[in-house]
Structure formats: C-alpha cells, structure tokens
Scaffold this motif. Structure first.
Motif, PDB file in Angstrom:
ATOM      1  N   ARG A 296       0.846  -1.205   0.000  1.00  0.00           N
ATOM      2  CA  ARG A 296       0.000   0.000   0.000  1.00  0.00           C
ATOM      3  C   ARG A 296       0.877   1.250   0.000  1.00  0.00           C
ATOM      4  NH1 ARG A 296      -5.405  -0.596   0.936  1.00  0.00           N
ATOM      5  NH2 ARG A 296      -5.485   1.563   1.624  1.00  0.00           N
ATOM      6  N   VAL A 297       1.499   1.485  -1.135  1.00  0.00           N
ATOM      7  CA  VAL A 297       2.425   2.613  -1.270  1.00  0.00           C
ATOM      8  C   VAL A 297       2.043   3.442  -2.496  1.00  0.00           C
ATOM      9  CG1 VAL A 297       4.354   1.402  -0.169  1.00  0.00           C
ATOM     10  CG2 VAL A 297       4.067   1.258  -2.650  1.00  0.00           C
ATOM     11  N   PRO A 298       2.561   4.664  -2.588  1.00  0.00           N
ATOM     12  CA  PRO A 298       2.347   5.426  -3.816  1.00  0.00           C
ATOM     13  C   PRO A 298       2.881   4.636  -5.017  1.00  0.00           C
ATOM     14  CG  PRO A 298       3.228   6.847  -2.098  1.00  0.00           C
ATOM     15  CD  PRO A 298       3.305   5.440  -1.580  1.00  0.00           C
ATOM     16  N   ASP A 299       2.073   4.561  -6.060  1.00  0.00           N
ATOM     17  CA  ASP A 299       2.420   3.786  -7.245  1.00  0.00           C
ATOM     18  C   ASP A 299       1.779   4.460  -8.450  1.00  0.00           C
ATOM     19  OD1 ASP A 299       2.861   1.902  -9.219  1.00  0.00           O
ATOM     20  OD2 ASP A 299       1.574   0.368  -8.332  1.00  0.00           O
ATOM     21  N   HIS A 300       2.428   5.516  -8.911  1.00  0.00           N
ATOM     22  CA  HIS A 300       1.937   6.305 -10.036  1.00  0.00           C
ATOM     23  C   HIS A 300       1.687   5.399 -11.235  1.00  0.00           C
ATOM     24  CE1 HIS A 300       2.732  10.068 -12.765  1.00  0.00           C
ATOM     25  NE2 HIS A 300       1.491   9.644 -12.839  1.00  0.00           N
ATOM     26  N   GLY A 301       0.481   5.411 -11.747  1.00  0.00           N
ATOM     27  CA  GLY A 301       0.128   4.607 -12.906  1.00  0.00           C
ATOM     28  C   GLY A 301      -0.282   3.186 -12.569  1.00  0.00           C
TER      29      GLY A 301
ATOM     30  N   TRP B  63      12.891   6.453 -11.955  1.00  0.00           N
ATOM     31  CA  TRP B  63      13.218   6.880 -10.590  1.00  0.00           C
ATOM     32  C   TRP B  63      11.994   6.821  -9.696  1.00  0.00           C
ATOM     33  CZ3 TRP B  63      16.537   7.198  -6.989  1.00  0.00           C
ATOM     34  CH2 TRP B  63      16.473   8.154  -5.974  1.00  0.00           C
ATOM     35  N   GLU B  64      10.860   7.257 -10.206  1.00  0.00           N
ATOM     36  CA  GLU B  64       9.624   7.231  -9.430  1.00  0.00           C
ATOM     37  C   GLU B  64       9.220   5.788  -9.096  1.00  0.00           C
ATOM     38  OE1 GLU B  64       5.442   9.012 -10.377  1.00  0.00           O
ATOM     39  OE2 GLU B  64       6.985  10.511 -10.856  1.00  0.00           O
ATOM     40  N   GLN B  65       9.395   4.895 -10.039  1.00  0.00           N
ATOM     41  CA  GLN B  65       9.077   3.487  -9.821  1.00  0.00           C
ATOM     42  C   GLN B  65      10.027   2.871  -8.787  1.00  0.00           C
ATOM     43  OE1 GLN B  65       8.413   1.235 -13.537  1.00  0.00           O
ATOM     44  NE2 GLN B  65       8.533   3.220 -14.570  1.00  0.00           N
ATOM     45  N   GLU B  66      11.304   3.246  -8.852  1.00  0.00           N
ATOM     46  CA  GLU B  66      12.279   2.729  -7.893  1.00  0.00           C
ATOM     47  C   GLU B  66      11.986   3.246  -6.480  1.00  0.00           C
ATOM     48  OE1 GLU B  66      15.770   4.101  -9.881  1.00  0.00           O
ATOM     49  OE2 GLU B  66      15.894   2.327 -11.164  1.00  0.00           O
ATOM     50  N   LEU B  67      11.561   4.498  -6.387  1.00  0.00           N
ATOM     51  CA  LEU B  67      11.189   5.038  -5.080  1.00  0.00           C
ATOM     52  C   LEU B  67       9.989   4.286  -4.505  1.00  0.00           C
ATOM     53  CD1 LEU B  67      11.633   8.865  -5.723  1.00  0.00           C
ATOM     54  CD2 LEU B  67      13.047   7.413  -4.258  1.00  0.00           C
TER      55      LEU B  67
ATOM     56  N   ALA C 152       9.396   1.128  -4.863  1.00  0.00           N
ATOM     57  CA  ALA C 152       9.949  -0.106  -4.283  1.00  0.00           C
ATOM     58  C   ALA C 152      10.567   0.178  -2.916  1.00  0.00           C
ATOM     59  CB  ALA C 152      10.973  -0.733  -5.224  1.00  0.00           C
ATOM     60  N   GLY C 153      11.238   1.314  -2.776  1.00  0.00           N
ATOM     61  CA  GLY C 153      11.789   1.697  -1.475  1.00  0.00           C
ATOM     62  C   GLY C 153      10.696   1.927  -0.449  1.00  0.00           C
ATOM     63  N   ALA C 154       9.589   2.517  -0.884  1.00  0.00           N
ATOM     64  CA  ALA C 154       8.461   2.737   0.023  1.00  0.00           C
ATOM     65  C   ALA C 154       7.879   1.411   0.491  1.00  0.00           C
ATOM     66  CB  ALA C 154       7.390   3.595  -0.665  1.00  0.00           C
ATOM     67  N   VAL C 155       7.863   0.396  -0.383  1.00  0.00           N
ATOM     68  CA  VAL C 155       7.402  -0.936  -0.008  1.00  0.00           C
ATOM     69  C   VAL C 155       8.267  -1.476   1.133  1.00  0.00           C
ATOM     70  CG1 VAL C 155       7.333  -3.353  -0.791  1.00  0.00           C
ATOM     71  CG2 VAL C 155       6.334  -1.560  -2.205  1.00  0.00           C
ATOM     72  N   CYS C 156       9.580  -1.331   1.001  1.00  0.00           N
ATOM     73  CA  CYS C 156      10.503  -1.817   2.040  1.00  0.00           C
ATOM     74  C   CYS C 156      10.208  -1.146   3.378  1.00  0.00           C
ATOM     75  CB  CYS C 156      11.953  -1.559   1.628  1.00  0.00           C
ATOM     76  SG  CYS C 156      12.505  -2.490   0.179  1.00  0.00           S
ATOM     77  N   MET C 157      10.036   0.159   3.360  1.00  0.00           N
ATOM     78  CA  MET C 157       9.788   0.879   4.607  1.00  0.00           C
ATOM     79  C   MET C 157       8.432   0.527   5.198  1.00  0.00           C
ATOM     80  SD  MET C 157      11.470   2.791   6.556  1.00  0.00           S
ATOM     81  CE  MET C 157      10.813   2.861   8.199  1.00  0.00           C
ATOM     82  N   ASN C 158       7.406   0.421   4.357  1.00  0.00           N
ATOM     83  CA  ASN C 158       6.085   0.027   4.856  1.00  0.00           C
ATOM     84  C   ASN C 158       6.153  -1.345   5.526  1.00  0.00           C
ATOM     85  OD1 ASN C 158       4.221   2.070   4.408  1.00  0.00           O
ATOM     86  ND2 ASN C 158       2.951   0.842   3.054  1.00  0.00           N
ATOM     87  N   MET C 159       6.925  -2.253   4.933  1.00  0.00           N
ATOM     88  CA  MET C 159       7.041  -3.592   5.492  1.00  0.00           C
ATOM     89  C   MET C 159       7.682  -3.545   6.870  1.00  0.00           C
ATOM     90  SD  MET C 159       8.656  -7.075   3.850  1.00  0.00           S
ATOM     91  CE  MET C 159       8.048  -6.590   2.250  1.00  0.00           C
ATOM     92  N   LEU C 160       8.718  -2.746   7.031  1.00  0.00           N
ATOM     93  CA  LEU C 160       9.373  -2.636   8.336  1.00  0.00           C
ATOM     94  C   LEU C 160       8.440  -2.058   9.390  1.00  0.00           C
ATOM     95  CD1 LEU C 160      12.942  -1.368   7.382  1.00  0.00           C
ATOM     96  CD2 LEU C 160      12.322  -3.622   8.298  1.00  0.00           C
TER      97      LEU C 160
END
Length: 189
Positions: free
Chosen positions: A38-43, A110-114, A116-124
C-alpha cells in the motif's frame, strides 16, 4: 493517530543476528505483504514484487550465496565463506523486494524505484506494529547478477533490498538520529 505516531517514533532496525523465530508466516505474512504494497504507485504499475525466503529455501539461498562468493573470491578463507553464507540464515523470514521498474511513456524509472523503497519501509513499519523486528539490507549479493539470476530475477530486475524479519532476541538501543536543524531548510527563507 497517536498510536501511529508513537509507533513511527519508536520503530528501529534490528540487525538480523538479533532476530530469531518466530517470524511472520501464513495469513500474518500475507497481511504484512498486503500492507507493504500500500504505497504510492503512479500509474498503478506495481513496479516491485516479493520473493520469500523461509525454511529450507533460506538454506538453499544461503548456499547459492556462499558458492558464488567462493567462485568470485577463490582466496577467501572457509570462515569468510561461512560468514557470507550466514547472511541469509539469521532471521527466520527474509522478504526480497525486487524492483521491476521499466521504461514507461509517463512514469520515470526513478519514481518506480522510489515506490519499491516505500514498499521496504512500509514492510518494516508493519512488522514492528505486529510485534516483530526487522532490518532492510542489501549486501554485495543484491547487486551481483549471478546471485540475482539464481534467485529468479529477470535481467531487467534489480534488488531493492532484503527485509529480514523475526522476533528480537535482545533489547535494541536506538541509534543517533539526525539533528533536524542540520537537514531542514525553508525555501525562500
């Protein structure tokens, strides 16, 4: 809202060597992954996916890392190879977050890679809220194409990180945090 803010203020990483069983599994792991997604995912591209390492599969992955490390470092001692093998054996559950950012007419890589980083943080954060400890790590094998291929990544996929999850075995002290005055500025001020 106060509970959420308190949780965010207290969350901290727990090194994998201080994580043991139990880790999230079954429906609880499913819920954790759903929350992580449940993270920002443009498109609505879902530019990431998960690979779960648990049980015997964790041992198999650790052997792959050790084998590839030895091949690439023939001078390495048995202790060094054992150290590399153990990187995937401390926590009972490890979730690899794979970035599958791809060229898109409207959404930058870059937006797509960010995302993925948000997914990691949400999981933690979700793991902490569920009573688990966790740590987001990469290590050398996150960037090694041979390891990534052995773990099932496509040629155009990259490793955003390994999220090590389990129950903390000892109290973990907080680390120094940035001085906000050193990192905050106001535009136009």
């Amino acid at each position: 809202m106060t509970d959420t803010l308190s949780l965010l203020k207290l969350r901290r990483s727990v090194p994998p060597q201080f994580l043991s069983a139990p880790g999230p599994q079954g429906a609880e792991l499913d819920e954790l992954l759903a929350i992580a997604a449940r993270v920002p995912d443009h498109g609505k591209l879902t530019p990431w996916r998960f690979i779960i390492f648990a049980g015997a599969a964790r041992e198999e992955a650790a052997e792959q890392v050790a084998r590839i490390y030895r091949e690439k470092n023939p001078q390495a001692s048995d202790d060094q190879v054992a150290f590399e093998r153990k990187r995937l054996l401390h926590a009972p559950v490890i979730v690899a977050v794979v970035s599958r950012a791809r060229a898109h007419v409207k959404i930058p890589l870059w937006e797509q890679e960010l995302s993925a980083g948000a997914v990691c943080m949400n999981m933690l954060v979700a793991a902490y809220a569920m009573g688990y400890g966790g740590s987001w790590l990469t290590n050398w094998f996150s960037f090694d194409r041979e390891v990534m291929t052995a773990f099932g990544l496509a040629e155009d996929e990259r490793m955003a990180g390994f999220i090590h999850l389990g129950t903390p075995t000892a109290p973990i002290t907080d680390r120094d945090r940035p001085v906000m005055a050193d990192i905050v500025s106001y535009y136009g001020a």
